[in-house]
Design an enzyme around this catalytic site. Structure first.
Site, PDB file in Angstrom:
ATOM      1  CG  ASP A  92     139.795  61.020 -89.228  1.00  0.00           C
ATOM      2  OD1 ASP A  92     139.007  60.906 -90.180  1.00  0.00           O
ATOM      3  OD2 ASP A  92     140.784  60.290 -89.091  1.00  0.00           O
ATOM      4  CG  ASP A 163     151.442  56.958 -88.027  1.00  0.00           C
ATOM      5  OD1 ASP A 163     150.405  56.334 -88.344  1.00  0.00           O
ATOM      6  OD2 ASP A 163     151.451  58.169 -87.743  1.00  0.00           O
ATOM      7  CG  HIS A 165     147.196  57.183 -88.260  1.00  0.00           C
ATOM      8  ND1 HIS A 165     147.989  58.101 -88.899  1.00  0.00           N
ATOM      9  CD2 HIS A 165     146.287  56.789 -89.195  1.00  0.00           C
ATOM     10  CE1 HIS A 165     147.567  58.253 -90.149  1.00  0.00           C
ATOM     11  NE2 HIS A 165     146.554  57.467 -90.352  1.00  0.00           N
ATOM     12  CD  GLU A 170     149.127  60.613 -86.523  1.00  0.00           C
ATOM     13  OE1 GLU A 170     149.488  59.431 -86.681  1.00  0.00           O
ATOM     14  OE2 GLU A 170     148.993  61.399 -87.474  1.00  0.00           O
TER      15      GLU A 170
END
Ligand code: F6R
Length: 633
Positions: A92, A163, A165, A170
């Protein structure tokens, strides 16, 4: 077993836990976890090189894989690993983002890996933060096509967000998603705030490989280190696969494994409550205490009221076979916890204590009550602030101080022209700063001064005079950005000399390894190194660890609990509030919205409640400590 293949040379996990379909290898040292993953990657590259095939690696950024890259670089420099046939695809990149920005994942990868190995530039692929909106879709499809053209990813390295991810997939990400532009979750942006100098400066979007892109890798390692990942690791491994925790989709992969350190594995059922499921466990005294505290909490009964039925109903049959049975365990644990309570932490005779505080406010946040108690009970207390904490001062706070200096000096007769012009320049530098830019040296030193005066002000309140407080300004911290250097000989020397000069009877330090940017970790490493060296010089004081602002020790870990009266708690709050620049949305508040004094108060009140619920005396608040005696952190 897949581990057996790498037995030679690779560090071995302390424990392999099978959670449903996926194995989780737990290493007692995070460096071993990194070396293990690096060894597997190196073996893969060597195998492929031997048959003249390309190795296609999927790579991650973030704090977690840094140790892996460090080891790969070491192997390359030792002449043991050739990257000329390696092709990489990064997961990413922030969007928009210039590759040359300090926060870009391009910079990260070149800094930590690519610049130090013989990889060909054309073999490095990282999504571009410069792709124009109208071309993003096409470029993402091209990214996927290139991976497929090379026969897919041989191995994908992943971290995990709090979270859940993976990459920047996400919560809510589709199981079949592919490389695409995504909006970042608020938690992810908050976690990145420190790198960007404020949450509002973190890009709102990113380009990420999709869940399906990752899933198609032939082998996957998801690494997680540190206690702040413990809850999400449990969800990812023990919960049902769900888009709410994208990492949980890995459960159905045939060749994925989680690589954890002990802290990240702490919430897994087999670690937290290993006795559940009729497992035979090694009933060490610590595990007995943990089991008893747990039993008391699940039964909602004080320790001494637990009876045979409670043990039988809650999977604790095995512990009953220990010598003395229920009565003996119950009493042993009760008495042990009772003995932790200590109203005179410095003892009865006056002693000399030294508190090491990684940042200028950790002393009062984490052990402010004990600090006050030691001073009130007549001990000679010294404090050493290890770093200046300057990067945590917001620009607006610095501008306000500049206003104050300029206006007050005008009132009192004016400033020297050179000083006035430097102050003007500081103001201009701050105003001209763009997201991600570093502060100038003058601005950094002014920000450091703000924190220094706050710490001095808090010390005055506690009763520590100027001759007993030291601002060590350790060199490892002085990078001007959230990234820090590892500890070095100069850091060690500064701390060692302070202790040689002072020779305190008692030392307190933050034995907390989980602050977002690693400063506490480096500070703890420095102190541990210094203590080991000074021991050879015959200096062995009593050493206690407190936990940093993010967490408290658990009841079974606490070896000393210092009771705080309501007045001490109120004064501790005032001392924390003297750190004015760290209030109201300060830079490193982390994921917790509560101000530091609230966290400190909640945490100490909570420990007191836990003690009371266990049937121990009732206190207003308690601060917990663990004795340091050379154990691994
Ligand atoms: C980075 C990435 C992210 C990170 C995750 C954990 O390329 O894709 O998913 O792996 O945010 O970051 P750290 O390791 O910094 O906790």
């Amino acid at each position: 077993m897949w581990h057996d293949k790498y037995k030679d040379g690779a560090p071995q996990p302390a424990q392999i836990i099978h959670c449903g379909k996926l194995p989780a290898s737990v290493f007692s040292d995070s460096r071993d976890a990194a070396r293990f993953v690096a060894t597997v990657i190196a073996s893969l590259i060597r195998e492929k090189n031997a048959t003249e095939q390309k190795t296609v690696l999927g790579l991650a950024t973030g704090s977690t894989p840094i140790g892996v890259y460090r080891e790969l670089v070491r192997l390359h420099k030792a002449g043991e690993l050739d990257f000329s046939n390696v092709v990489t695809f990064n997961l990413d990149e922030y969007w928009p983002m210039k590759p040359e920005s300090e926060q870009s994942y391009h910079s990260f990868m070149w800094e930590h890996l690519f610049s130090h190995v013989n990889i060909l530039k054309e073999n490095v692929h990282i999504p571009s933060g410069l792709w124009r909106l109208e071309e993003v879709e096409r470029e993402c499809a091209e990214y996927e096509r290139r991976i497929t053209q090379l026969g897919g990813l041989d191995l994908q390295l992943l971290g995990i967000g709090r979270d859940g991810h993976i990459g920047f997939n996400e919560p809510g990400s589709d199981r079949n998603s592919r490389t695409r532009l995504v909006a970042l979750d608020p938690m992810t942006r908050r976690d990145a705030a420190g790198d960007f100098g404020g949450e509002e400066k973190v890009p709102a979007r990113a380009i990420t490989m999709g869940v399906q892109t990752i899933w198609e890798a032939k082998r996957i390692f998801l690494m997680a280190l540190g206690e702040k990942k413990a809850f999400v690791i449990r969800k990812a491994l023990e919960g049902e696969p769900t888009p709410n925790v994208p990492a949980s989709f890995l459960q159905n992969h045939m060749n994925a494994a989680f690589i954890l350190d002990e802290a990240a594995s702490a919430e897994l059922t087999q670690v937290r409550t290993p006795w559940i499921g009729g497992r035979i466990v090694d009933w060490t005294p610590t595990l007995q205490t943990r089991a008893m505290v747990w039993l008391s909490q699940v039964c909602d009964k004080p320790l001494l009221k637990l009876d045979m039925k409670d043990f039988l109903q809650h999977h604790l049959y095995d512990i009953l076979h220990l010598e003395g049975g229920v009565a003996a365990i119950r009493e042993r644990v009760f008495e042990q916890l009772l003995r932790t309570i200590c109203t005179r932490p410095g003892g009865d005779k006056p002693l000399k204590a030294m508190i090491f505080s990684p940042h200028p406010d950790d002393d009062v946040i984490s052990m402010g009550g004990t600090f006050l108690t030691l001073v009130h009970q007549g001990h000679e207390v010294h404090v050493a602030y290890m770093t200046g904490g300057n990067i945590a001062v917001r620009d607006d706070a610095c501008l306000r101080h500049l206003d104050y200096v300029e206006e007050s000096s005008q009132k009192l007769g004016g400033l020297h022209p050179e000083t006035a012009s430097r102050l003007k320049k500081c103001r201009a530098d701050i105003r001209a700063k763009k997201p991600g830019d570093q502060d100038s040296a003058d601005v950094l030193s002014l920000k450091g001064l703000i924190r220094k005066t706050e710490a001095a002000n808090a010390c005055e309140l506690v009763g520590v005079t100027a001759d007993r407080r030291y601002f060590l300004e350790l060199p490892f911290y002085q990078t001007g950005s959230a990234k820090k250097r590892p500890m070095g000989e100069p850091d060690i020397e500064i701390v060692a000399n302070k202790l040689r000069g002072l020779r305190p009877d008692q030392i307190y330090f933050a034995g907390d390894l989980s602050d977002p940017h690693g400063t506490h970790r480096v500070c703890a490493q420095i102190i541990i190194e210094v203590l080991a060296r000074l021991e050879t010089e015959g200096f062995s004081p009593e050493v206690w660890m407190y936990r940093g602002a993010w967490q408290e020790y658990e009841p079974h870990e606490i070896e000393r609990a210092v009771p705080l009266s309501p007045e001490v708690v109120a004064k501790k709050k005032q001392a924390i509030l003297r750190h004015e620049s760290q209030k109201d949305g300060a830079m490193f508040m982390g994921s917790d919205d509560r101000e530091f004094w609230m966290r400190a108060e909640d945490r100490t009140r909570q420990t007191a409640k836990i003690y009371n619920d266990l049937g121990l005396p009732e206190f207003f608040a308690l601060e917990g400590f663990v004795r340091y005696h050379g154990q691994k952190l």
